[in-house]
Write a protein that holds these residues in place. Sequence first.
Motif, short mmCIF file in Angstrom:
data_model
loop_
_atom_site.label_atom_id
_atom_site.label_comp_id
_atom_site.label_asym_id
_atom_site.label_seq_id
_atom_site.Cartn_x
_atom_site.Cartn_y
_atom_site.Cartn_z
N PRO A 56 0.83 -1.22 0.00
CA PRO A 56 0.00 0.00 0.00
C PRO A 56 0.86 1.26 0.00
O PRO A 56 1.79 1.39 0.79
N GLY A 57 0.56 2.17 -0.90
CA GLY A 57 1.29 3.43 -0.98
C GLY A 57 2.56 3.37 -1.79
O GLY A 57 3.21 4.40 -2.01
N LYS A 58 2.93 2.18 -2.28
CA LYS A 58 4.16 2.03 -3.05
C LYS A 58 3.83 1.97 -4.55
O LYS A 58 2.73 1.62 -4.95
N LYS A 59 4.81 2.30 -5.38
CA LYS A 59 4.61 2.31 -6.82
C LYS A 59 5.20 1.08 -7.49
O LYS A 59 4.84 0.77 -8.63
N ARG A 60 6.10 0.40 -6.80
CA ARG A 60 6.73 -0.76 -7.41
C ARG A 60 6.36 -2.03 -6.66
O ARG A 60 6.10 -2.01 -5.47
N SER A 61 6.37 -3.12 -7.40
CA SER A 61 6.06 -4.42 -6.80
C SER A 61 7.33 -5.11 -6.36
O SER A 61 8.41 -4.84 -6.88
#
Length: 222
Positions: A56-61
């Motif tokens: 949650p809140g991150k752009k990368r996996s």
Amino acid sequence: MVHRLGLGLALLACSCATTVSRLDGEVVTPLGGARNECEQRDWLVMAPTRAEYVRPGKKRSVARDDGVGLYRVGGREPEAIPERTDLFEDSALVRAHEVGVRRHDRDRAIAIGLGAASAVAFVVGSVLFVNAFETTTERKADGTKDEVHSVDTGLAAAGGATVALGFGLGIGGLWMAPSAKERAEADAWRYVFLPERDDLEDVQRRVMGHNSALRKRCNAAP
């Protein structure tokens, strides 16, 4: 440009879970494995599964190997959790997974629809534009032949406008297409149970209940 639009929109039709993969081994249950051909047809296996997870809140996996997926005996492609209503129809667990894939599936369906409409517009517009130009042969008074070129400006304008509409629809389809991050997130919801968000013990109980009922049916079969 047309080829790029076509390639991008064609990729939307691919539904393979490229961000999810089965790992070696199985989750051992008291029932063991499928014992005969009857059981193997519908037996479910719980196996470790790698998934690209988006925090949650991150752009990368990030890759995680602590997930669990459901598989057919010997299968490598995981079962889609929201589609297994026979296992989870009375569970809040499956509703969370349904919500997790809803936006991705909606945007993907819209993108594919726009892509199909774009392809139709390209074809229709091209046909109209080509048919706007006509060449006829006229015989002169001296007996010679002369080619006369004519343009139906209305038809040409309609063809050009339709092709332009196709470009617009194609760009709209690419804009609506889910990003790689959104697809990874949806795949994790669609195919994988993760420890912090799913009750893995409940999942195992339901899978065992399914397999146990299957075993009873197979034992009772002629």
